[in-house]
Design an enzyme around this catalytic site. Structure first.
Site, PDB file in Angstrom:
ATOM      1  N   HIS A 153       0.804  -1.073  -0.296  1.00  0.00           N
ATOM      2  CA  HIS A 153       0.051   0.155  -0.087  1.00  0.00           C
ATOM      3  C   HIS A 153       0.784   1.341   0.053  1.00  0.00           C
ATOM      4  O   HIS A 153       0.519   2.385  -0.347  1.00  0.00           O
ATOM      5  CB  HIS A 153      -0.936  -0.118   1.111  1.00  0.00           C
ATOM      6  CG  HIS A 153      -0.556   0.310   2.769  1.00  0.00           C
ATOM      7  ND1 HIS A 153      -0.295  -0.634   3.495  1.00  0.00           N
ATOM      8  CD2 HIS A 153       0.187   1.552   3.128  1.00  0.00           C
ATOM      9  CE1 HIS A 153       0.450  -0.639   4.726  1.00  0.00           C
ATOM     10  NE2 HIS A 153       0.585   1.059   4.629  1.00  0.00           N
ATOM     11  N   ASP A 183       0.093  -7.636   1.679  1.00  0.00           N
ATOM     12  CA  ASP A 183       0.518  -6.160   1.498  1.00  0.00           C
ATOM     13  C   ASP A 183       2.081  -5.950   1.542  1.00  0.00           C
ATOM     14  O   ASP A 183       2.503  -5.420   2.475  1.00  0.00           O
ATOM     15  CB  ASP A 183      -0.119  -5.767   2.865  1.00  0.00           C
ATOM     16  CG  ASP A 183      -0.085  -4.047   2.850  1.00  0.00           C
ATOM     17  OD1 ASP A 183       0.049  -3.541   1.795  1.00  0.00           O
ATOM     18  OD2 ASP A 183      -0.318  -3.685   4.040  1.00  0.00           O
ATOM     19  N   SER A 296       4.573   2.778   7.963  1.00  0.00           N
ATOM     20  CA  SER A 296       4.340   1.634   7.218  1.00  0.00           C
ATOM     21  C   SER A 296       5.469   1.264   6.191  1.00  0.00           C
ATOM     22  O   SER A 296       5.898   2.388   5.593  1.00  0.00           O
ATOM     23  CB  SER A 296       3.062   2.031   6.098  1.00  0.00           C
ATOM     24  OG  SER A 296       2.105   1.645   6.800  1.00  0.00           O
TER      25      SER A 296
END
Length: 355
Positions: A153, A183, A296
């Site tokens: 992402h 992911d 992230s």
């Protein structure tokens, strides 16, 4: 020659006490010559006994100092010496507690400062630009020529990817492979070499309560370090597969221009925005180490300097969906993809094939 007469000056040690209460009053100790009990004299101390005792006390200290100096000259230092005296494995101490790629010095092993110093050079900031805007995430360098692991992402839909090292040097990167179902993504820097790399650990050995360190670029603040513990294992976390699944909201984290943070679902509730229709669920490590938008793709690290997870989601009560409950209380819910999931997927990512 009578030794007792030579060693005891006239009139010394006079007393009225009974000499038989002292061990040296025995006639047999002085070649058959008994002390004059009527005089009440003390026997002399054994010849040279105090001097000999002092010399024996000094010798081990001098020897230890000499050995320590010799060990320092050889290169092991006193730490190696202590390890050998304690019966420790010399192979374990001789390497200074090193692990491949990220070396935590023996003196700093087990400390947040030691882990941060060792691993920070292998953590990068990723800037992804797309038609929807710009976002900031993090990544982990795993090869010297610039292979970097991050979340899917973070780079999903990106038209240009720029990576900034801990030194401030920047590179352009290309996508090697993505796996939206997990992911995960692998990117490669152009014309890079000699980079500091991270060591991938074993997430199957992680225990609840284990201390961890998180390093990333929250809100574009490169090299930010936080710490905490692993608070739970095998949490089912659901995230959007890419930015288009959530109506363009929050590709990556730290999006400039007012986009929401990366949405995820946990415990039947959605947080930080709508996850959309195309989602994927994975088992995550839960940590109370502070994670913020931009973390992230960064690293969750154990106290040996090994990567045990890739940070992927965080709970933000201020932006959680309505009806998710009260926002009061401590915010200590962050999630990371176990590193063993990454290791099992690396060949697929390198081949450019996602699941």
């Amino acid at each position: 020659m009578d030794m007792t007469e030579n060693l005891r000056p006239s009139g010394a040690h006079s007393t009225d006490q009974d000499p038989t209460s002292y061990p040296y009053a025995s006639p047999s100790a002085y070649d058959g010559t008994a002390y004059n009990s009527a005089a009440g004299g003390y026997p002399p101390p054994p010849a040279y006994a105090p001097t000999t005792g002092r010399r024996k006390a000094k010798r081990p200290v001098a020897l230890l100092a000499a050995v320590a100096i010799a060990a320092g000259v050889i290169g092991g230092g006193t730490a190696t010496l202590v390890g050998q005296l304690n019966g420790q494995d010399s192979a374990a101490t001789g390497s200074g507690g090193a692990v491949n790629g990220t070396t935590v010095s023996q003196s700093s092993k087990g400390t947040v400062a030691g882990v941060a110093e060792a691993v920070s050079p292998a953590i990068v900031e990723i800037g992804a630009a797309s038609s929807a805007g710009k976002s900031t995430g993090s990544g982990v360098v795993i090869t010297e020529d610039g292979e970097i692991v991050t979340n899917n992402h973070v780079i999903s839909g990106a038209q240009q990817i720029q990576v900034t090292l801990s030194t401030g040097k920047t590179y352009t990167a290309d996508v090697m492979g993505t796996d939206p179902d997990k992911d995960l993504a692998l990117i490669k820097l152009r014309d890079a070499s000699g980079l500091k790399t991270a060591t991938l650990g074993d997430s199957s050995k992680v225990k609840v309560g284990e201390e961890v360190v998180a390093i990333g670029s929250p809100e574009g603040l490169t090299g930010t370090v936080t710490s905490g513990i692993v608070s739970a294992l095998d949490r089912d976390v659901t995230v959007a597969k890419d930015d288009s699944s959530s109506s363009g909201q929050g590709q990556g984290q730290g999006r400039q221009g007012g986009g929401q943070e990366w949405p995820f679902e946990f415990g039947g509730q959605q947080f930080n925005g709508d996850t959309g229709e195309e989602t994927t669920t994975y088992k995550a490590l839960q940590t109370d180490a502070s994670l913020n938008p931009g973390n992230s793709g960064g690293a969750l690290i154990n106290m040996n300097g090994e990567i045990i997870g890739i940070n992927s989601a965080m709970y933000s009560p201020s932006s959680s969906s309505a009806g998710s409950g009260s926002s009061a209380g401590s915010v200590g819910l962050g999630f990371a993809i176990p590193v063993n999931t990454l290791k099992a997927d690396l060949d697929t990512l390198r081949a450019g094939n996602g699941s």
